[in-house]
Design a protein around this motif. Structure first.
Motif, short mmCIF file in Angstrom:
data_model
loop_
_atom_site.label_atom_id
_atom_site.label_comp_id
_atom_site.label_asym_id
_atom_site.label_seq_id
_atom_site.Cartn_x
_atom_site.Cartn_y
_atom_site.Cartn_z
N ASP A 93 0.32 -1.60 0.21
CA ASP A 93 0.19 0.20 0.29
C ASP A 93 1.01 1.57 0.10
O ASP A 93 0.22 2.57 -0.31
N LEU A 94 2.06 1.30 0.12
CA LEU A 94 3.17 2.36 0.65
C LEU A 94 4.74 1.58 0.77
O LEU A 94 4.79 0.88 1.45
N ILE A 95 5.32 2.31 -0.10
CA ILE A 95 6.74 2.20 0.00
C ILE A 95 7.09 3.58 0.66
O ILE A 95 7.57 4.34 -0.65
N ILE A 96 8.35 2.94 1.75
CA ILE A 96 8.91 4.64 2.41
C ILE A 96 9.85 4.09 1.95
O ILE A 96 10.52 2.98 2.69
N TYR A 97 11.10 5.21 1.77
CA TYR A 97 12.52 4.96 1.12
C TYR A 97 12.73 6.79 2.27
O TYR A 97 12.22 7.15 1.92
N ASN A 98 14.00 6.33 2.10
CA ASN A 98 14.92 7.44 2.17
C ASN A 98 15.36 8.10 1.68
O ASN A 98 15.61 9.59 2.33
N GLY A 99 15.51 8.33 0.49
CA GLY A 99 15.64 8.85 -1.04
C GLY A 99 17.41 9.68 -0.79
O GLY A 99 18.49 8.73 -0.05
N ALA A 100 17.37 11.03 -1.30
CA ALA A 100 19.07 11.45 -1.42
C ALA A 100 20.42 10.27 -2.00
O ALA A 100 20.79 10.70 -1.19
N ASN A 101 19.16 9.94 -3.04
CA ASN A 101 20.10 8.83 -3.57
C ASN A 101 21.06 7.71 -2.63
O ASN A 101 22.01 7.20 -3.22
N MET A 102 20.03 7.75 -1.39
CA MET A 102 20.52 6.25 -1.11
C MET A 102 20.33 4.70 -1.43
O MET A 102 21.13 3.67 -1.53
N GLU A 103 18.66 4.64 -1.85
CA GLU A 103 18.37 3.19 -2.73
C GLU A 103 18.83 3.85 -4.35
O GLU A 103 17.17 4.02 -4.76
N SER A 104 18.73 3.03 -4.93
CA SER A 104 19.21 3.33 -6.57
C SER A 104 18.20 2.13 -7.13
O SER A 104 17.83 2.33 -8.03
N PHE A 105 17.36 1.15 -6.31
CA PHE A 105 16.46 0.71 -7.01
C PHE A 105 14.82 1.15 -7.05
O PHE A 105 13.89 0.86 -7.08
N ILE A 106 14.74 2.00 -6.27
CA ILE A 106 13.47 2.84 -6.12
C ILE A 106 13.04 3.43 -7.89
O ILE A 106 11.97 2.68 -7.60
N SER A 107 13.43 3.49 -8.40
CA SER A 107 13.39 4.38 -9.49
C SER A 107 12.90 2.54 -10.04
O SER A 107 11.46 2.56 -10.59
N ALA A 108 13.05 1.37 -10.23
CA ALA A 108 12.79 0.55 -10.96
C ALA A 108 11.20 0.25 -10.64
O ALA A 108 10.32 -0.56 -10.84
N ILE A 109 10.99 0.49 -9.03
CA ILE A 109 9.73 0.13 -8.33
C ILE A 109 8.73 0.70 -8.65
O ILE A 109 7.62 0.82 -8.99
N GLU A 110 9.31 2.31 -9.39
CA GLU A 110 8.11 3.21 -9.37
C GLU A 110 7.42 3.17 -10.72
O GLU A 110 6.76 2.55 -10.81
N ASP A 111 8.92 2.31 -12.07
CA ASP A 111 8.45 1.96 -13.11
C ASP A 111 7.38 0.65 -13.29
O ASP A 111 6.21 1.10 -14.27
N THR A 112 7.59 -0.20 -12.18
CA THR A 112 6.87 -1.07 -12.10
C THR A 112 5.26 -1.15 -11.03
O THR A 112 4.60 -1.11 -12.47
N VAL A 113 5.28 0.00 -10.33
CA VAL A 113 4.54 0.53 -9.88
C VAL A 113 2.82 1.49 -10.78
O VAL A 113 1.89 1.24 -10.43
N LYS A 114 4.23 2.17 -10.75
CA LYS A 114 3.37 3.36 -11.55
C LYS A 114 2.03 4.03 -10.78
O LYS A 114 1.27 4.32 -11.58
N ASP A 115 2.15 4.48 -9.66
CA ASP A 115 2.13 5.46 -9.18
C ASP A 115 2.37 6.17 -8.34
O ASP A 115 2.34 5.19 -6.61
N LYS A 116 2.91 7.11 -7.97
CA LYS A 116 3.63 7.71 -7.54
C LYS A 116 3.01 8.46 -6.00
O LYS A 116 4.34 8.42 -4.93
N ASN A 117 1.58 8.07 -5.47
CA ASN A 117 1.04 8.13 -3.95
C ASN A 117 1.63 7.03 -2.98
O ASN A 117 1.28 6.93 -2.37
N LYS A 118 2.45 5.91 -4.28
CA LYS A 118 2.17 4.64 -2.96
C LYS A 118 4.20 4.65 -2.71
O LYS A 118 4.35 4.12 -2.21
N PHE A 119 4.27 5.82 -2.93
CA PHE A 119 5.93 6.16 -3.11
C PHE A 119 5.81 7.11 -1.80
O PHE A 119 5.11 8.58 -1.97
N LEU A 120 6.99 7.28 -0.60
CA LEU A 120 7.33 8.18 0.02
C LEU A 120 8.43 7.99 0.35
O LEU A 120 9.53 7.31 0.80
#
Length: 342
Positions: A93-120
């Protein structure tokens, strides 16, 4: 007649006991089913690694199920998702990540989920710093700028010392600032309240409790570290993870390696650090976790200094995970104060 009556009474008693047992079993099954249904109805949050998990759990409590993508003994800087991981994470329902270029794999999940509202992204709203080993600034300014970095809140809003590097030099270790963590707790509260408004009051209560605890720790850092004289505020670490913590309290971090603990320093860089350690009579080389990196161990040996632990919370044992964010940061404070006072 008495014997027949006794038999009838015995039969009645056995029947009653049987009915009670059946009723109890039924109640137990209903209870188990209800618990399973409640668990099944909980929203699922995936967090990337320990600090994000710890902060998230403090807000959501038992209202949501929190799962961690990167386990305690895995290295977040070099972590790569497996196909099986992706299949489960995209259902969250929600994916929470640190950001600031810490998790390089987040973009791949975003491309699959295709719903920015599910990311924090927890780096939103924070002042991001660029990374550096701390030596360049010392060479340029020495001690003359000792305490100029502090504004009235103890923050430095500059972006390090070399802007030409751009965003690839952003230091991702935002969570090692207690002040940042206080902001991140609020960011989590707002997001989970938006997807579960029925429990907003519960999340608000948890936010207040958590922020009170974190502010008390921040105050403790300020009180203890304010006693350290300006010229004694240098500390040497195995990798450049403590920029934000140093920035908060007017400390001066010098790093053996770069942003990632897997970075290798050159012989020239090691010599510069060794000279620096001797010049400022530094007595401790800090590393993270249980195992001392070879390079830090060698440096400590060559400079006749001790080694001690500062937790980055990137790679933890089960025992350390159970301690939680606040305890690990308290241990960091204790280790720093000890090194400054020796």
């Amino acid at each position: 007649m008495n014997i027949k009556l006794k038999k009838i009474i015995s039969i009645i008693m056995i029947s009653c006991m049987f009915l009670i047992a059946c009723s109890s079993n039924k109640d137990e099954k209903n209870k188990e089913q209800k618990t399973t249904e409640q668990k099944g109805n909980k929203k699922v949050i995936y967090t990337t690694f320990f600090p994000v998990t710890d902060l998230t759990k403090r807000i959501v409590g038992d209202k949501m199920e929190v799962k961690t993508i990167i386990k305690g003994n895995q290295e977040p800087h070099s972590f790569e998702l497996k196909a099986g991981d992706m299949q489960e994470i995209v259902k969250a329902d929600l994916i929470i990540y640190n950001g600031a270029n810490m998790e390089s794999f987040i973009s791949a999940i975003e491309d699959t989920v295709k719903d920015k509202n599910k990311f924090l992204n927890l780096s939103q709203g924070l002042t991001l710093l660029e990374s550096g080993d701390g030596l360049e600034e010392e060479e340029e300014h020495g001690d003359k700028d000792g305490d100029k970095h502090d504004d009235e809140h103890g923050h430095n809003h500059k972006h390090g010392h070399d802007h030409k590097h751009g965003h690839d030099k952003t230091n991702p270790h935002t969570w090692l600032s207690v002040k940042n963590a206080i902001i991140q707790l609020d960011t989590i509260y707002k997001k989970v309240s938006s997807i579960d408004p029925e429990n907003e009051a519960y999340y608000k209560e948890n936010l207040k409790k958590a922020q009170d605890e974190f502010r008390a720790l921040d105050k403790k850092f300020e009180t203890e570290l304010s006693k350290v004289k300006s010229k004694q505020k240098y500390f040497v670490v195995s990798h450049a993870a403590f920029n934000y913590l140093a920035n908060d309290y007017g400390l001066k971090q010098v790093a053996v390696t770069g942003i990632s603990p897997e970075d290798e320093p050159s012989a020239k860089q090691l010599q510069k650090i060794a000279d620096f350690v001797k010049k400022y009579k530094i007595n401790t080389i800090f590393f993270e976790g249980k195992a001392t990196p070879k390079v830090a161990e060698t440096l400590a040996k060559n400079t006749n200094t001790k080694t001690d632990t500062l937790y980055t919370m990137e790679n933890l044992t089960d025992e350390e995970i159970k301690m939680g964010y606040l305890k690990l940061m308290e241990l960091n404070l204790k280790a720093l104060v000890k090194s400054f006072n020796e």
